[in-house]
Design a protein around this motif. Structure first.
Motif, PDB file in Angstrom:
ATOM      1  N   PRO A 181       0.485  -1.090   0.275  1.00 58.41           N
ATOM      2  CA  PRO A 181      -0.240   0.188   0.404  1.00 58.41           C
ATOM      3  C   PRO A 181       0.981   1.051  -0.160  1.00 58.41           C
ATOM      4  O   PRO A 181       2.193   0.971   0.517  1.00 58.41           O
ATOM      5  CB  PRO A 181      -0.609  -0.452   0.855  1.00 58.41           C
ATOM      6  N   GLN A 182       0.518   2.429  -0.540  1.00 58.57           N
ATOM      7  CA  GLN A 182       1.222   3.727  -0.581  1.00 58.57           C
ATOM      8  C   GLN A 182       0.306   4.532  -0.485  1.00 58.57           C
ATOM      9  O   GLN A 182      -0.705   4.855  -1.251  1.00 58.57           O
ATOM     10  CB  GLN A 182       1.983   3.420  -1.964  1.00 58.57           C
ATOM     11  N   PHE A 183       0.427   5.523   0.610  1.00 57.28           N
ATOM     12  CA  PHE A 183      -0.578   6.541   1.106  1.00 57.28           C
ATOM     13  C   PHE A 183       0.738   8.052   0.973  1.00 57.28           C
ATOM     14  O   PHE A 183       1.605   8.292   1.002  1.00 57.28           O
ATOM     15  CB  PHE A 183      -0.288   6.606   2.318  1.00 57.28           C
ATOM     16  N   ARG A 184       0.239   9.466   0.293  1.00 58.94           N
ATOM     17  CA  ARG A 184       0.918  10.407   0.362  1.00 58.94           C
ATOM     18  C   ARG A 184       1.305  11.194   0.940  1.00 58.94           C
ATOM     19  O   ARG A 184       2.020  11.590   0.694  1.00 58.94           O
ATOM     20  CB  ARG A 184      -0.190  11.500  -0.410  1.00 58.94           C
ATOM     21  N   ASP A 185       0.905  10.624   2.354  1.00 61.58           N
ATOM     22  CA  ASP A 185       1.565  11.614   3.546  1.00 61.58           C
ATOM     23  C   ASP A 185       2.275  11.058   4.150  1.00 61.58           C
ATOM     24  O   ASP A 185       3.467  11.012   4.535  1.00 61.58           O
ATOM     25  CB  ASP A 185       0.922  12.263   4.428  1.00 61.58           C
ATOM     26  N   GLN A 186       2.506   9.425   3.714  1.00 58.90           N
ATOM     27  CA  GLN A 186       3.638   8.473   3.992  1.00 58.90           C
ATOM     28  C   GLN A 186       5.429   8.971   3.840  1.00 58.90           C
ATOM     29  O   GLN A 186       5.298   9.265   2.749  1.00 58.90           O
ATOM     30  CB  GLN A 186       3.578   7.077   4.399  1.00 58.90           C
ATOM     31  N   PRO A 187       6.595   9.137   4.588  1.00 58.97           N
ATOM     32  CA  PRO A 187       8.237  10.110   4.993  1.00 58.97           C
ATOM     33  C   PRO A 187       8.228   8.987   3.684  1.00 58.97           C
ATOM     34  O   PRO A 187       8.227   7.434   3.308  1.00 58.97           O
ATOM     35  CB  PRO A 187       8.432   9.375   6.158  1.00 58.97           C
ATOM     36  N   PRO A 188       8.801   9.244   2.578  1.00 57.75           N
ATOM     37  CA  PRO A 188       9.599   9.143   1.793  1.00 57.75           C
ATOM     38  C   PRO A 188      10.892   7.720   2.603  1.00 57.75           C
ATOM     39  O   PRO A 188      11.561   8.422   3.107  1.00 57.75           O
ATOM     40  CB  PRO A 188      10.467  10.164   0.920  1.00 57.75           C
ATOM     41  N   GLY A 189      10.608   6.578   1.545  1.00 61.70           N
ATOM     42  CA  GLY A 189      11.971   5.502   1.983  1.00 61.70           C
ATOM     43  C   GLY A 189      11.618   4.817   3.460  1.00 61.70           C
ATOM     44  O   GLY A 189      12.310   4.115   3.982  1.00 61.70           O
ATOM     45  N   SER A 190       9.775   4.987   3.334  1.00 63.39           N
ATOM     46  CA  SER A 190       9.463   4.792   4.643  1.00 63.39           C
ATOM     47  C   SER A 190       8.605   3.120   4.885  1.00 63.39           C
ATOM     48  O   SER A 190       8.608   2.529   5.828  1.00 63.39           O
ATOM     49  CB  SER A 190       8.417   5.542   5.519  1.00 63.39           C
ATOM     50  N   THR A 191       8.985   1.995   3.888  1.00 62.47           N
ATOM     51  CA  THR A 191       8.398   0.909   3.608  1.00 62.47           C
ATOM     52  C   THR A 191       9.179  -0.336   3.732  1.00 62.47           C
ATOM     53  O   THR A 191      10.672   0.477   2.567  1.00 62.47           O
ATOM     54  CB  THR A 191       7.879   0.842   1.826  1.00 62.47           C
ATOM     55  N   ALA A 192       9.157  -1.188   4.138  1.00 60.93           N
ATOM     56  CA  ALA A 192      10.210  -2.017   4.033  1.00 60.93           C
ATOM     57  C   ALA A 192       9.214  -3.275   3.717  1.00 60.93           C
ATOM     58  O   ALA A 192       8.472  -3.361   3.899  1.00 60.93           O
ATOM     59  CB  ALA A 192      11.399  -2.803   4.894  1.00 60.93           C
ATOM     60  N   THR A 193       9.927  -4.642   3.416  1.00 63.74           N
ATOM     61  CA  THR A 193       8.957  -5.976   3.297  1.00 63.74           C
ATOM     62  C   THR A 193       9.755  -6.661   4.177  1.00 63.74           C
ATOM     63  O   THR A 193      11.702  -6.834   3.810  1.00 63.74           O
ATOM     64  CB  THR A 193       8.380  -5.915   2.147  1.00 63.74           C
ATOM     65  N   TYR A 194       9.563  -8.112   4.034  1.00 66.52           N
ATOM     66  CA  TYR A 194       9.874  -8.900   4.983  1.00 66.52           C
ATOM     67  C   TYR A 194       9.136 -10.053   5.225  1.00 66.52           C
ATOM     68  O   TYR A 194       7.478 -10.193   5.454  1.00 66.52           O
ATOM     69  CB  TYR A 194      10.313  -8.808   6.299  1.00 66.52           C
ATOM     70  N   ASN A 195       9.532 -11.394   4.139  1.00 68.22           N
ATOM     71  CA  ASN A 195       8.638 -12.398   4.586  1.00 68.22           C
ATOM     72  C   ASN A 195       7.220 -13.101   4.030  1.00 68.22           C
ATOM     73  O   ASN A 195       5.928 -13.008   4.936  1.00 68.22           O
ATOM     74  CB  ASN A 195       8.707 -13.418   6.156  1.00 68.22           C
ATOM     75  N   GLY A 196       7.197 -11.383   3.403  1.00 67.16           N
ATOM     76  CA  GLY A 196       5.516 -11.788   2.352  1.00 67.16           C
ATOM     77  C   GLY A 196       4.895 -10.369   3.165  1.00 67.16           C
ATOM     78  O   GLY A 196       3.421 -10.253   2.758  1.00 67.16           O
ATOM     79  N   LYS A 197       5.300  -9.452   3.645  1.00 65.46           N
ATOM     80  CA  LYS A 197       4.673  -8.610   4.286  1.00 65.46           C
ATOM     81  C   LYS A 197       4.938  -7.495   4.002  1.00 65.46           C
ATOM     82  O   LYS A 197       6.298  -7.203   3.434  1.00 65.46           O
ATOM     83  CB  LYS A 197       4.157  -8.739   5.748  1.00 65.46           C
ATOM     84  N   CYS A 198       4.543  -6.521   3.837  1.00 69.79           N
ATOM     85  CA  CYS A 198       4.880  -4.724   3.939  1.00 69.79           C
ATOM     86  C   CYS A 198       4.656  -4.091   5.203  1.00 69.79           C
ATOM     87  O   CYS A 198       3.979  -4.068   6.398  1.00 69.79           O
ATOM     88  CB  CYS A 198       3.992  -3.573   3.465  1.00 69.79           C
ATOM     89  N   TYR A 199       6.016  -3.309   5.883  1.00 67.98           N
ATOM     90  CA  TYR A 199       6.126  -2.821   7.269  1.00 67.98           C
ATOM     91  C   TYR A 199       6.173  -0.508   6.423  1.00 67.98           C
ATOM     92  O   TYR A 199       7.588  -0.807   6.067  1.00 67.98           O
ATOM     93  CB  TYR A 199       7.219  -3.488   7.779  1.00 67.98           C
TER      94      TYR A 199
END
Length: 276
Positions: A84-102
């Motif tokens: 999922p991506q949201f306009r207000d989330q900080p740049p580079g704030s997403t990471a993935t591990y074992n099939g899930k998004c954080y």
């Protein structure tokens, strides 16, 4: 580059132990002469999960190993683009591990209740599980985001059991069976990843305003590569969507006629092939 045709043993390790990479499980081992400038392909079979890959030189008279380039890749990692991506989330704030998004939020601290509500409003939740590999992944992600700020704190989705104050439960109702407390005990009712304690857990007042991590399932599988001499029909590539294949005239379809995007962010089948 240790000397042309010199015998050596190269060991590749994969795991989540950062302080001592030499204790991570062995992924592959190569023994034989090393030719200068010739690449080595050392796959993990079976694939191994881990946040760290290290290369070790063992059982040799050589004093050092010079690696000109190293490439680490996997076909089982979840691309960030499927999260999922949201306009207000900080740049580079997403990471993935074992099939899930954080998604790591560090610009708008909230209390525990509001942080949980925020994650749920976006289709996610606070982190509600633990194991050594996941703890290693999260602690690494937090460490690299806050190398110069060890005072940072992040909510996790664990709360003290109202029926048994010695017990902790995840917000999904399951018992916390694997824990990483800095110090057991305490009297507060919520828990956090504690930057001042190497990202181990600490009990915390639920009304404190802290950063937080929203955990999500993937939203899509992405557009797959279209096999040559084929037609691919799909309304979209989101989770639950189905892709149908057909071959051009004079070609025979070998493989599945349809593929479905699973909640893991991957398709349930390998793509078909159109053969003459």
């Amino acid at each position: 580059c240790p000397g042309n045709n010199q015998p050596a043993t190269i060991v590749v390790r994969v795991g989540n132990n950062r302080p001592d990479l030499g204790t991570n499980p062995i992924c592959n081992r190569f023994s034989g002469p090393l030719e200068e400038g010739k690449p080595l392909f050392l796959p993990c079979n079976p694939p191994m999960p881990g946040a760290f890959v290290s290369v070790h030189l063992e059982d040799t008279t050589l004093s050092q190993l010079s690696i000109c380039e190293a490439f680490v890749y996997t076909d089982q990692a979840l691309p960030i683009e499927r999260c999922p991506q949201f306009r207000d989330q900080p740049p580079g704030s997403t990471a993935t591990y074992n099939g899930k998004c954080y998604i790591f939020y560090n610009r708008q601290p909230l209390n525990f209740k509001d942080a949980l509500s925020f994650c749920k409003s976006r289709g996610g939740t606070l982190v509600d599980e633990s194991n050594p590999a996941l703890q290693g992944f999260i602690s690494w992600e937090l460490w690299r985001r806050h190398r110069s700020d060890t005072s940072s704190q992040y909510w996790m989705g664990a709360v003290r059991d109202a029926q048994d104050r010695k017990n902790w439960k995840w917000i999904n109702g399951e018992d916390v069976s694997v824990s990483f407390w800095n110090l057991p005990g305490g009297s507060e009712n919520c828990a956090r990843y504690d930057g001042s304690k190497g990202w181990l857990w600490s009990d915390t007042n639920c009304n404190s305003n802290l950063n937080y991590i929203c955990q999500h399932q993937p939203k899509a599988c992405g557009r797959p590569e279209q096999p040559p001499n084929s037609t691919m029909v799909a309304k979209n590539f989101n989770v639950g969507a189905t892709i149908e294949y057909s071959c051009d005239e004079g070609h025979l379809l070998v493989g599945p006629v349809a593929r479905t995007c699973l909640p893991t962010g991957f398709y349930n089948e390998f793509p078909p092939v159109c053969k003459r």
